[in-house]
Scaffold this motif. Structure first.
Motif, PDB file in Angstrom:
ATOM      1  N   LEU B 252      -3.870 -10.476 -75.456  1.00 56.80           N
ATOM      2  CA  LEU B 252      -2.940 -10.646 -76.580  1.00 56.80           C
ATOM      3  C   LEU B 252      -3.320 -11.828 -77.462  1.00 56.80           C
ATOM      4  N   GLU B 253      -3.468 -12.990 -76.837  1.00 53.33           N
ATOM      5  CA  GLU B 253      -3.632 -14.209 -77.624  1.00 53.33           C
ATOM      6  C   GLU B 253      -5.002 -14.292 -78.291  1.00 53.33           C
ATOM      7  N   PHE B 254      -6.005 -13.681 -77.662  1.00 51.31           N
ATOM      8  CA  PHE B 254      -7.345 -13.793 -78.227  1.00 51.31           C
ATOM      9  C   PHE B 254      -7.661 -12.662 -79.192  1.00 51.31           C
ATOM     10  N   LEU B 255      -7.252 -11.462 -78.816  1.00 47.75           N
ATOM     11  CA  LEU B 255      -7.655 -10.319 -79.626  1.00 47.75           C
ATOM     12  C   LEU B 255      -6.570  -9.886 -80.606  1.00 47.75           C
ATOM     13  N   VAL B 256      -5.314  -9.862 -80.155  1.00 44.13           N
ATOM     14  CA  VAL B 256      -4.267  -9.344 -81.019  1.00 44.13           C
ATOM     15  C   VAL B 256      -3.743 -10.423 -81.962  1.00 44.13           C
ATOM     16  N   PHE B 257      -3.284 -11.553 -81.388  1.00 41.27           N
ATOM     17  CA  PHE B 257      -2.710 -12.602 -82.237  1.00 41.27           C
ATOM     18  C   PHE B 257      -3.759 -13.576 -82.755  1.00 41.27           C
ATOM     19  N   ARG B 258      -4.891 -13.628 -82.099  1.00 41.96           N
ATOM     20  CA  ARG B 258      -5.963 -14.585 -82.445  1.00 41.96           C
ATOM     21  C   ARG B 258      -5.438 -16.003 -82.574  1.00 41.96           C
ATOM     22  N   SER B 259      -4.589 -16.378 -81.631  1.00 44.59           N
ATOM     23  CA  SER B 259      -3.968 -17.699 -81.711  1.00 44.59           C
ATOM     24  C   SER B 259      -4.717 -18.738 -80.869  1.00 44.59           C
ATOM     25  N   LEU B 260      -5.561 -18.293 -79.979  1.00 45.80           N
ATOM     26  CA  LEU B 260      -6.286 -19.231 -79.118  1.00 45.80           C
ATOM     27  C   LEU B 260      -7.775 -18.918 -79.168  1.00 45.80           C
ATOM     28  N   ASN B 261      -8.596 -19.932 -78.888  1.00 42.84           N
ATOM     29  CA  ASN B 261     -10.037 -19.688 -78.801  1.00 42.84           C
ATOM     30  C   ASN B 261     -10.559 -20.062 -77.424  1.00 42.84           C
ATOM     31  N   LEU B 262     -11.857 -19.915 -77.241  1.00 45.59           N
ATOM     32  CA  LEU B 262     -12.428 -20.080 -75.907  1.00 45.59           C
ATOM     33  C   LEU B 262     -12.230 -21.476 -75.306  1.00 45.59           C
ATOM     34  N   PRO B 263     -12.470 -22.558 -76.073  1.00 44.33           N
ATOM     35  CA  PRO B 263     -12.215 -23.887 -75.490  1.00 44.33           C
ATOM     36  C   PRO B 263     -10.759 -24.052 -75.043  1.00 44.33           C
ATOM     37  N   ASP B 264      -9.836 -23.372 -75.759  1.00 45.98           N
ATOM     38  CA  ASP B 264      -8.434 -23.462 -75.354  1.00 45.98           C
ATOM     39  C   ASP B 264      -8.228 -22.972 -73.928  1.00 45.98           C
ATOM     40  N   ILE B 265      -8.867 -21.840 -73.612  1.00 45.05           N
ATOM     41  CA  ILE B 265      -8.623 -21.282 -72.278  1.00 45.05           C
ATOM     42  C   ILE B 265      -9.174 -22.200 -71.206  1.00 45.05           C
ATOM     43  N   TYR B 266     -10.288 -22.865 -71.518  1.00 49.45           N
ATOM     44  CA  TYR B 266     -10.833 -23.824 -70.551  1.00 49.45           C
ATOM     45  C   TYR B 266      -9.830 -24.949 -70.314  1.00 49.45           C
ATOM     46  N   ALA B 267      -9.274 -25.483 -71.403  1.00 45.02           N
ATOM     47  CA  ALA B 267      -8.302 -26.572 -71.285  1.00 45.02           C
ATOM     48  C   ALA B 267      -7.057 -26.118 -70.529  1.00 45.02           C
ATOM     49  N   ILE B 268      -6.626 -24.889 -70.818  1.00 47.06           N
ATOM     50  CA  ILE B 268      -5.424 -24.377 -70.144  1.00 47.06           C
ATOM     51  C   ILE B 268      -5.681 -24.189 -68.651  1.00 47.06           C
ATOM     52  N   ALA B 269      -6.846 -23.653 -68.324  1.00 51.27           N
ATOM     53  CA  ALA B 269      -7.180 -23.464 -66.909  1.00 51.27           C
ATOM     54  C   ALA B 269      -7.227 -24.810 -66.199  1.00 51.27           C
ATOM     55  N   LYS B 270      -7.757 -25.804 -66.874  1.00 50.99           N
ATOM     56  CA  LYS B 270      -7.845 -27.139 -66.269  1.00 50.99           C
ATOM     57  C   LYS B 270      -6.455 -27.703 -66.024  1.00 50.99           C
ATOM     58  N   SER B 271      -5.587 -27.547 -67.010  1.00 56.56           N
ATOM     59  CA  SER B 271      -4.249 -28.099 -66.828  1.00 56.56           C
ATOM     60  C   SER B 271      -3.487 -27.333 -65.744  1.00 56.56           C
ATOM     61  N   THR B 272      -3.735 -26.006 -65.655  1.00 56.55           N
ATOM     62  CA  THR B 272      -3.150 -25.223 -64.562  1.00 56.55           C
ATOM     63  C   THR B 272      -3.610 -25.765 -63.213  1.00 56.55           C
ATOM     64  N   GLY B 273      -4.915 -26.047 -63.124  1.00 61.18           N
ATOM     65  CA  GLY B 273      -5.465 -26.574 -61.873  1.00 61.18           C
ATOM     66  C   GLY B 273      -4.838 -27.913 -61.509  1.00 61.18           C
ATOM     67  N   LEU B 274      -4.643 -28.749 -62.504  1.00 61.30           N
ATOM     68  CA  LEU B 274      -4.063 -30.071 -62.263  1.00 61.30           C
ATOM     69  C   LEU B 274      -2.639 -29.955 -61.712  1.00 61.30           C
ATOM     70  N   ILE B 275      -1.838 -29.123 -62.373  1.00 59.63           N
ATOM     71  CA  ILE B 275      -0.448 -28.960 -61.933  1.00 59.63           C
ATOM     72  C   ILE B 275      -0.400 -28.371 -60.530  1.00 59.63           C
ATOM     73  N   THR B 276      -1.253 -27.363 -60.300  1.00 63.14           N
ATOM     74  CA  THR B 276      -1.320 -26.754 -58.973  1.00 63.14           C
ATOM     75  C   THR B 276      -1.650 -27.818 -57.932  1.00 63.14           C
ATOM     76  N   ALA B 277      -2.644 -28.647 -58.237  1.00 61.85           N
ATOM     77  CA  ALA B 277      -3.112 -29.618 -57.251  1.00 61.85           C
ATOM     78  C   ALA B 277      -2.044 -30.650 -56.903  1.00 61.85           C
ATOM     79  N   VAL B 278      -1.351 -31.191 -57.912  1.00 61.89           N
ATOM     80  CA  VAL B 278      -0.388 -32.246 -57.578  1.00 61.89           C
ATOM     81  C   VAL B 278       0.796 -31.685 -56.777  1.00 61.89           C
ATOM     82  N   VAL B 279       1.109 -30.403 -56.984  1.00 68.01           N
ATOM     83  CA  VAL B 279       2.188 -29.813 -56.180  1.00 68.01           C
ATOM     84  C   VAL B 279       1.671 -29.429 -54.793  1.00 68.01           C
TER      85      VAL B 279
END
Ligand code: NA
Ligand code: NA
Lengths: 203, 427, 311
Positions: B252-279
């Protein structure tokens, strides 16, 4: 937060200029530190994306090829260990570990500084201790020759992140203690001043 | 030993140590006392790893990732806009929608942590903008997410059913009544709160505006279809539904809405990993801590001392409630169920209590405990994801705990709340 | 002295009943105390095994299915149609088998464990959403198995889609139709409420669930001869007790299931219906030998000889 910054006599923006954060420790040490940070964040992001890919692949395998990937569960287990322990060090660097800071926040600066140094040293000590224990534990698992049932690889392989993560975390807290001793302000981590901040710091 | 462990933990906690340290030090004290030295302490690490092993935990990073993509992209905003077009003019409407969304999402996904993230992260900014106080918002999100324990499928009930030899199907049905009652309490409280603090409402949207909002939200409405349809329809396990959401969100976000780009997903995955780790590091440390408690048979010793066998049915239910409430303050709910249920089993049998009622009450206590300080995964998740201090996250909790406890008391005196539906279905 | 004993099931299931009897025997015949730790209270199967190997626990009950990653030969108990369904024969076999009481004892000893007993937990039944009268009915059925390579091979050979899932996800998976079948001994079908989410029970006679009780070897070797005798006697008494406890247990539990869910069908496959399962078993046996080599083959042959000798 506003008052705290005024009290410290410096603004957050000035202190948290990204370039400075990259290597808030000077020289070669700083470079190594920032390299490690990059590596940790790379493992973190890759781990999460691989987990998504692996899980989706299993669904696709089951419905399109009528064949469950028998190793999906084990791969995810490996990844969750990687994410957790690569993330512990990264979180320490970002000052993101969860703490109950109500009493701490109410203390005067000098007390906070003293307490932060104590907290950092004790936490570093615990992390190094756990690093040592995890090496001992891995030794036991290695000696037992236990293998993962589906992938048939030695179980100890998937644990190597554990001592590494504890060690990196310990190091971060140790450096935080040093930083707090050397500098005037109070630091949550080597790169983050105390006080909650809504902007993510990117490395 | 138990006293030394608790004391060390509470002092270090209050001083502001990272939360893993009090848990680790308390566990170390326990290990030292049990084995008279440091020889076996490497098994702390085994328990760390046991804590993060359950396959159901995988759903957490997956839902965090999907929610983060949706929130930073367009999907979440469009869905919320649609809901607001219908309820924006109602006093407390947004709060009620948040509570309902948490209940629904939690019920289906089975993960309270995932709920905090998936529902909380898009809705909290909107509630702040609407004028709700942050302490109320955070407490509402955390506590509504925990209703998930009571509504099927519920991992807590499955574990209880297996350990106590009770029909899981009956437990599932019995949880629905109390779950909805809690939602009703929260709804009423939200409306009262919004009225008292005079949260402003938006002008009522016209049907034309509503239609536009629905149109805007057509693509994102695929998420509830994937989650609710996918899980209840037997296509996905909750973990797989989460991963499917990730895939759909990326498309959705990449193809339909074109609201995010590739570096965004890397940053999001990293922040997901961080939150997962501290919990998860806290889940891991908590697992070492609870191993010590279980190994030293501390609950057995404490319960042996209060003479539970002398009490009647109501007394036993109160003791069970209190024991689980206290247990879940410090230890992961699943472990508490595994350790305490066999201890209470003989008493439950001897006073002739309905094991389905006991299971419902236990599940409710477990839900309360998960949102109650100091140890609660959902509190940790909220701290990590919203980047708020611990105290901010729990400040608004008391009214919610009060409501939850009153439901617990109601359930003890009026078991029909849980058992009526069960009797209709099975008796 | 306090001895700690952990097992993989709850207190009222077969392993728990064995452990309770073992505890009673020890406490009646010595001044030692045995503390029992049921499923999950000290970790999962692999965790309690490690704790027993490290001497943190004195006794542990682990099924060979989980021991496969430590002792590959232990997977022999998953070769279909190796073990008979006749419980009397089985009870003689476990007691007198050379493969178990000598070969496996050595294999466990290499892992720091003193094998006290292996005992049967009953014939494994399949429970499914649709009726099963032969291999063709398993076609396209997503069948939950333990994460064990030989078990995966078995169900692949039977024609199903073997789906390894952790036990915690099985009930929900069946309820939501993510999987359509699973296998376990009859008592477990009742105690874990799996019957609530499946509609058909099928006995193909392909396996009997085996479990093993061990002591930490260093601990056991360090006991006085008198205490060693107490432990061995307690294990023997618990063995006899659990064998007689299980007489008719499967039928009783099946009655409870039928009472709770009258529409449940129970099918015992005929010899003819079993033929394709038995054919598939040959492939699985070959796979076992491929995975474990000469030592696996030696154990397999010895087991077969022992079974013949105890007929
Ligand atoms: Na639920
Ligand atoms: Na709690």
């Amino acid at each position: 937060m506003e008052t705290k910054l005024a009290e410290n006599g410096t603004s957050l923006d000035e202190k948290q200029d990204p370039k400075r954060i990259c290597s808030s420790l000077l020289g070669i040490q700083g470079k190594i530190d920032s390299l490690i940070g990059r590596f940790e964040s790379f493992m973190l992001a890759t781990g999460v994306l691989l987990m998504a890919g692996n899980t989706v692949a299993n669904v696709i395998g089951r419905y399109i090829f009528q064949h469950s990937l028998f190793f999906t569960e084990e791969v995810n287990r490996i990844l969750i260990i990687l994410i957790t322990f690569a993330g512990v060090g990264y979180a320490a660097r970002q000052g993101r570990h969860i703490r109950m800071s109500a009493i701490y926040d109410a203390l005067p600066v000098r007390m906070r500084k003293f307490l932060m140094i104590t907290i950092s040293v004790v936490t570093a000590g615990m992390m190094f201790l756990l690093c040592y224990f995890s090496l001992a534990y891995i030794g036991k698992v290695m000696a037992s020759g236990r293998v993962l049932p589906a992938l048939q690889i030695p179980v100890w392989w998937i644990f190597v992140w554990v001592p590494l993560g504890f060690f990196m975390t310990g190091l971060q807290y140790l450096l935080t203690a040093v930083k707090n001793i050397l500098e005037k302000d109070v630091y949550l981590s080597t790169s983050v001043l105390e006080g909650y901040d809504d902007t993510e710091i990117e490395i | 030993m138990a006293a030394a462990m608790m004391l060390a933990m509470i002092i270090l906690l209050l001083l502001g140590f990272p939360m893993m340290v009090p848990l680790i030090i308390a566990a170390l004290i326990g290990f030292y006392e049990i084995f008279g030295g440091v020889g076996k302490m490497d098994f702390m690490v085994q328990q760390f790893l046991t804590g993060i092993r359950p396959a159901s935990l995988i759903a957490v990073p997956m839902f965090i990732l999907a929610a983060d993509i949706m929130t930073r992209g367009e999907s979440a905003r469009r869905m919320i806009d649609m809901v607001m077009a219908f309820i924006g003019h109602v006093k407390g409407g947004l709060a009620v929608s948040t509570a309902t969304a948490c209940t629904l999402f939690g019920a289906v996904s089975g993960s309270t942590q995932a709920t905090v993230v998936a529902v909380g992260s898009p809705l909290r900014p909107r509630m702040l903008k609407a004028g709700y106080k942050d302490s109320f918002i955070l407490a509402l999100i955390v506590n509504s997410s925990d209703i998930a324990f009571l509504i099927p499928p519920s991992i807590g009930m499955i574990i209880y059913g297996v350990v106590s030899n009770t029909s899981i199907a009956e437990l599932f049905i019995a949880g629905i009544g109390p779950g909805l009652l809690i939602l009703l309490f929260f709804t009423v409280y939200s409306v009262i709160y919004a009225t008292l603090t005079n949260v402003p409402t938006e002008p009522k949207a016209s049907w034309g505006e509503r239609l536009t909002a629905v149109r805007q939200a057509v693509w994102p409405l695929g998420f509830p279809v994937i989650i609710i349809g996918g899980i209840y329809g037997g296509v996905f396990s909750p973990t797989e539904a989460a991963a499917a959401c990730v895939l759909y969100a990326i498309i959705l976000e990449f193809l339909v809405f074109r609201s995010l780009n590739l570096p965004d997903i890397y940053a999001i995955a990293k922040s997901t990993g961080l939150i997962t780790a501290v919990v998860f590091i806290l889940v891991a440390a908590g697992s070492a801590f609870s191993w010590v408690i279980s190994f030293a048979q501390i609950p057995q010793a404490m319960l042996g001392a209060i003479g539970i066998t002398e009490m009647g049915a109501i007394g036993v239910l109160f003791v069970i409630s209190i024991a689980f409430f206290i247990g879940c303050m410090f230890v992961d709910p699943i472990v508490v169920i595994l350790v305490l249920v066999p201890i209470f089993a003989p008493v439950v049998k001897s006073v002739g209590l309905d094991p389905v009622l006991v299971g419902t009450i236990i599940t409710l206590q477990v839900a309360i405990g998960s949102a109650t300080p100091p140890f609660g995964c959902d509190i940790f998740t909220a701290i990590a994801i919203f980047k708020r201090p611990y105290l901010d996250v729990v400040r608004g909790t008391p009214p919610f705990v009060l409501m939850l406890l009153s439901v617990a008391v109601l359930l003890i005196f009026f078991p029909e709340i849980a058992l009526t539906l069960r009797d209709v279905a099975f008796r | 002295e306090k001895w700690r004993y952990a097992f993989e099931e709850s207190l009222t299931e077969v392993q728990g009943v064995y452990a309770t009897k073992f505890k009673e025997e020890i406490e009646a015949n010595s001044d030692h105390e045995v503390l029992l730790f049921p499923y999950g209270t000290l970790g999962e199967s692999a965790d309690i095994m490690e704790q027993a190997q490290a001497g943190i626990l004195q006794f542990v009950d682990q099924s060979p299915g989980f021991t496969g990653s430590l002792i590959p030969e232990a997977q022999v108990f998953f070769v279909p149609y190796l073990l008979p369904t006749d419980q009397e024969h089985l009870s003689r076999f476990y007691k007198n088998s050379k493969a178990i009481n000598e070969d496996f004892k050595d294999l466990y000893a290499n892992q720091g464990l003193e094998l006290l007993n292996m005992f049967p937990e009953g014939e494994v039944a399949m429970t499914t959403k649709d009726p099963v009268t032969g291999c063709e009915d398993l076609n396209e059925v997503k069948f939950r198995v333990m994460t064990n390579p030989l078990l995966v091979e078995s169900y692949k050979a039977f024609g199903a889609i073997p789906t390894p899932l952790p036990w915690g996800e099985v009930y929900g998976g069946l309820q939501l139709n993510i999987i359509q079948g699973q296998e376990n001994p009859t008592f477990f079908l009742y105690s874990t409420k799996i019957y609530e989410v499946t509609d058909h029970i099928t006995y193909a006679g392909h396996n009997n669930f085996t479990t093993a009780v061990m002591a930490n070897k260093e601990f056991f070797d360090g006991l006085s001869p008198a205490d060693q005798k107490v432990v061995n006697d307690a294990a023997a008494a618990a063995y006899d007790y659990i064998v007689s406890y299980q007489q008719g247990l499967a039928e009783q539990e099946l009655d409870k299931i039928k009472k709770a869910k009258p529409e449940m069908t129970v099918t015992v496959l005929s010899e003819e219906q079993r033929s394709c399962f038995k054919d598939a078993a040959k492939d699985v046996e070959a796979k076992f030998i491929e995975m474990t080599g000469d030592s696996g083959k030696a154990i397999l042959d010895q087991l077969k000889a022992d079974l013949k000798a105890t007929m």
